[in-house]
Design a protein around this motif. Structure first.
Motif, mmCIF file in Angstrom:
data_model
loop_
_atom_site.group_PDB
_atom_site.id
_atom_site.type_symbol
_atom_site.label_atom_id
_atom_site.label_comp_id
_atom_site.label_asym_id
_atom_site.label_seq_id
_atom_site.Cartn_x
_atom_site.Cartn_y
_atom_site.Cartn_z
ATOM 1 N N HIS A 1 0.849 -1.203 0.000
ATOM 2 C CA HIS A 1 0.000 0.000 0.000
ATOM 3 C C HIS A 1 0.880 1.248 0.000
ATOM 4 O O HIS A 1 0.689 2.170 -0.819
ATOM 5 N N ALA A 2 1.852 1.293 0.900
ATOM 6 C CA ALA A 2 2.752 2.450 1.014
ATOM 7 C C ALA A 2 3.593 2.615 -0.252
ATOM 8 O O ALA A 2 3.785 3.738 -0.736
ATOM 9 N N GLU B 1 1.501 4.162 -3.040
ATOM 10 C CA GLU B 1 1.256 5.581 -2.811
ATOM 11 C C GLU B 1 2.492 6.417 -3.122
ATOM 12 O O GLU B 1 2.376 7.513 -3.672
ATOM 13 N N THR B 2 3.672 5.894 -2.792
ATOM 14 C CA THR B 2 4.897 6.642 -3.110
ATOM 15 C C THR B 2 5.172 6.655 -4.609
ATOM 16 O O THR B 2 5.904 7.512 -5.092
ATOM 17 N N TYR C 1 0.143 6.469 -6.918
ATOM 18 C CA TYR C 1 -1.212 5.913 -6.988
ATOM 19 C C TYR C 1 -2.001 6.355 -5.762
ATOM 20 O O TYR C 1 -1.450 6.499 -4.671
ATOM 21 N N THR C 2 -3.314 6.578 -5.949
ATOM 22 C CA THR C 2 -4.182 6.989 -4.843
ATOM 23 C C THR C 2 -5.367 6.032 -4.745
ATOM 24 O O THR C 2 -5.598 5.218 -5.646
ATOM 25 N N HIS C 3 -6.083 6.144 -3.673
ATOM 26 C CA HIS C 3 -7.271 5.310 -3.439
ATOM 27 C C HIS C 3 -6.946 3.825 -3.643
ATOM 28 O O HIS C 3 -7.681 3.105 -4.307
ATOM 29 N N VAL C 4 -5.845 3.389 -3.071
ATOM 30 C CA VAL C 4 -5.398 1.991 -3.192
ATOM 31 C C VAL C 4 -6.318 1.111 -2.349
ATOM 32 O O VAL C 4 -6.569 1.415 -1.182
ATOM 33 N N ALA D 1 -6.421 0.745 -7.854
ATOM 34 C CA ALA D 1 -6.077 2.102 -7.441
ATOM 35 C C ALA D 1 -6.403 3.078 -8.562
ATOM 36 O O ALA D 1 -6.855 2.679 -9.640
ATOM 37 N N ASN E 1 -4.461 5.868 -10.938
ATOM 38 C CA ASN E 1 -3.120 6.299 -11.328
ATOM 39 C C ASN E 1 -3.016 7.819 -11.211
ATOM 40 O O ASN E 1 -4.025 8.497 -10.933
#
Length: 178
Positions: free
Chosen positions: A130-131, A134-135, A138-141, A155, A157
């Motif tokens: 998940h982390a 996000e790094t 990607y959002t809303h994973v 997620a 993009n």
């Protein structure tokens, strides 16, 4: 066959004859030796071989990882709850929980520290994946799942499009998108 030529001194010839060795220019080989000397030579060779085997076993035992080193190696690779750690046949054996939460049996090479799990496991936990995503922007994973040696997730993009991702179980890098 090795040829051995003695010097012509009487003392050497006398000593060689007392030992049952060929004198003068005769070849030195097992077939020229009396049976008593053949047995003594073979016994010596076997004893020397046994000693060297014993020494190599002692060296191997001295080079084997210690129990704390094995715990540290497993922790470094994402394993937790290590139990029933035993050493036999030159390997360490244990039950542990992998980073992705699966209970596994592992074999650890006592010299190199290489870990051999009984099934495919991830070095990353679901939180790690998940982390990592996000790094990478990607959002809303969500729907992060580990199956067949690969993480998958859904997620958005960086452009805001919904994507399905395939993630490397060792590095956390995206290796495929749909």
């Amino acid at each position: 066959m090795v040829a051995y030529h003695a010097t012509r001194s009487p003392q050497v010839d006398l000593a060689r004859s007392r030992l049952g060795l060929p004198a003068g220019n005769e070849e030195l080989s097992m077939k020229n030796m009396p049976i008593k000397n053949r047995i003594a030579s073979l016994t010596f060779a076997l004893a020397l071989g046994t000693l060297s085997f014993g020494m190599s076993s002692a060296v191997t035992a001295q080079q084997a990882m210690t129990e704390p080193q094995v715990h540290s190696t497993l922790a470094g690779q994402g394993y937790t709850k290590v139990r029933d750690l035993k050493f036999r046949d030159g390997m360490w054996y244990a039950h542990a929980r992998s980073a992705n939460g699966k209970s596994v049996d592992v074999h650890i090479d006592a010299r190199t520290g290489q870990v051999y799990p009984d099934r495919q496991v991830s070095r990353l936990s679901e939180r790690d994946v998940h982390a990592s995503l996000e790094t990478q922007g990607y959002t809303h994973v969500h729907d992060v799942d580990y199956k067949d040696g690969m993480w998958s997730a859904k997620a958005e993009n960086p452009a805001g499009n919904h994507v399905r991702l395939k993630v490397d179980a060792s590095s956390g890098k995206v290796v495929g998108t749909e």
